[in-house]
Design a protein around this motif. Structure first.
Motif, PDB file in Angstrom:
ATOM      1  N   GLY A 146      74.270 -22.797  18.336  1.00 38.92           N
ATOM      2  CA  GLY A 146      73.979 -24.189  18.645  1.00 38.92           C
ATOM      3  C   GLY A 146      74.844 -25.105  17.799  1.00 38.92           C
ATOM      4  O   GLY A 146      75.592 -24.636  16.938  1.00 38.92           O
TER       5      GLY A 146
ATOM      6  N   GLN B 244      85.172 -23.465  14.063  1.00 45.67           N
ATOM      7  CA  GLN B 244      84.095 -24.444  14.011  1.00 45.67           C
ATOM      8  C   GLN B 244      84.674 -25.844  13.912  1.00 45.67           C
ATOM      9  O   GLN B 244      85.230 -26.240  12.887  1.00 45.67           O
TER      10      GLN B 244
ATOM     11  N   ARG C  77      70.234 -33.358  15.508  1.00 41.18           N
ATOM     12  CA  ARG C  77      71.528 -33.172  14.864  1.00 41.18           C
ATOM     13  C   ARG C  77      71.454 -33.529  13.382  1.00 41.18           C
ATOM     14  O   ARG C  77      72.090 -32.891  12.548  1.00 41.18           O
TER      15      ARG C  77
ATOM     16  N   GLY D 120      81.114 -31.132  13.727  1.00 41.38           N
ATOM     17  CA  GLY D 120      79.934 -31.486  14.499  1.00 41.38           C
ATOM     18  C   GLY D 120      79.504 -30.448  15.514  1.00 41.38           C
ATOM     19  O   GLY D 120      78.588 -30.700  16.315  1.00 41.38           O
ATOM     20  N   LYS D 121      80.130 -29.291  15.476  1.00 40.07           N
ATOM     21  CA  LYS D 121      79.789 -28.246  16.442  1.00 40.07           C
ATOM     22  C   LYS D 121      79.443 -26.947  15.738  1.00 40.07           C
ATOM     23  O   LYS D 121      79.773 -26.751  14.573  1.00 40.07           O
ATOM     24  N   GLY D 122      78.816 -26.056  16.474  1.00 38.66           N
ATOM     25  CA  GLY D 122      78.543 -24.742  15.945  1.00 38.66           C
ATOM     26  C   GLY D 122      79.766 -23.854  16.044  1.00 38.66           C
ATOM     27  O   GLY D 122      80.732 -24.160  16.745  1.00 38.66           O
ATOM     28  N   PRO D 123      79.761 -22.728  15.327  1.00 38.25           N
ATOM     29  CA  PRO D 123      80.889 -21.789  15.390  1.00 38.25           C
ATOM     30  C   PRO D 123      81.086 -21.247  16.804  1.00 38.25           C
ATOM     31  O   PRO D 123      80.116 -21.037  17.537  1.00 38.25           O
TER      32      PRO D 123
END
Lengths: 112, 114
Positions: B106, A38, B9, A41-44
């Motif tokens: 996501g 991960q 976000r 700022g991102k998903g896994p």
């Protein structure tokens, strides 16, 4: 950065060295395991998986080792690169359920 | 390429407000999931949906509800937001629910309730 990583153990590795990230899993009935990456700022993101009938599985620059005796999983990253900097966590599950138990994660920092 | 998108976000809401978190996937996946991610804890499943209008409670459903009116969209609803619902919320989708099917996540919605 994301506060999800604030309380995580951190592994700092020199660029080009190998990294080993460990995970102790909890359910002796678990028969399938995943490592996720991960980035901030991102998903896994799925990296690699292993089933309980295997001890080792290799991917591109990554290897997962499974020790069922001590309920331990490790992720080895060869020739660690700056792009490998992220939080890594494991997940376990078993046949008959769609639910996973997720580990809390380790932050990997790659030093230039 | 599978894409799972989340409507916001970052979100800041006040205690007592009704909050909607939206998730859309573009791969015609049957299954969709809502998780929350908190420091020092692993991802925890809030709700799971295996078809339109079908849902199952996860491990921590209290204070949440969900809606799945269309296959591609899965909404998480906080009926009356509380400060202990401040968290990162992650949506995921998968074609199936056995080990052979990867969950695609996501980017997450960071919700702060003040």
């Amino acid at each position: 950065g994301e506060s999800v990583g604030l309380h995580l153990p951190t592994l700092s590795v020199q660029e080009g060295d190998n990294s080993i990230i460990n995970c102790a899993y909890s359910n002796s009935a678990s028969d399938y395991f995943i490592w996720y990456k991960q980035e901030s700022g991102k998903g896994p993101q799925f990296i690699i998986d292993i089933r309980s009938n295997m001890d080792k599985r290799q991917g591109q620059r990554v290897t997962v080792l499974l020790n069922k005796t001590v309920k331990h999983l490790s992720l080895q990253i060869a020739a660690t690169q700056p792009g490998d900097s992220a939080v890594y966590f494991c997940a376990e599950t078993h046949a008959g359920t769609y639910k996973y138990i997720f580990g809390t994660g380790t932050r990997l920092k790659v030093l230039a | 390429d599978v894409k799972v998108t989340q409507s916001s976000r970052y979100l800041v809401k006040r205690t007592g407000e009704k909050v909607f978190l939206e998730c859309v996937q573009d791969m015609d996946h049957e299954n969709m999931f809502w998780y929350r991610q908190d420091p020092g804890l692993g991802l925890r499943l809030i709700y799971f949906s295996y078809d339109v209008k079908m849902k199952e409670k996860g491990d921590i459903p209290e204070g949440y509800s969900v809606s799945r009116e269309k296959k591609e969209r899965f909404s998480l609803i906080l009926e009356s937001a509380s400060t202990n619902q401040t968290s990162m919320y992650l949506c995921a989708s998968s074609l199936g629910i056995t080990h052979d099917y990867e969950q695609y996540f996501g980017p997450g919605t960071r919700l702060t309730v003040t």
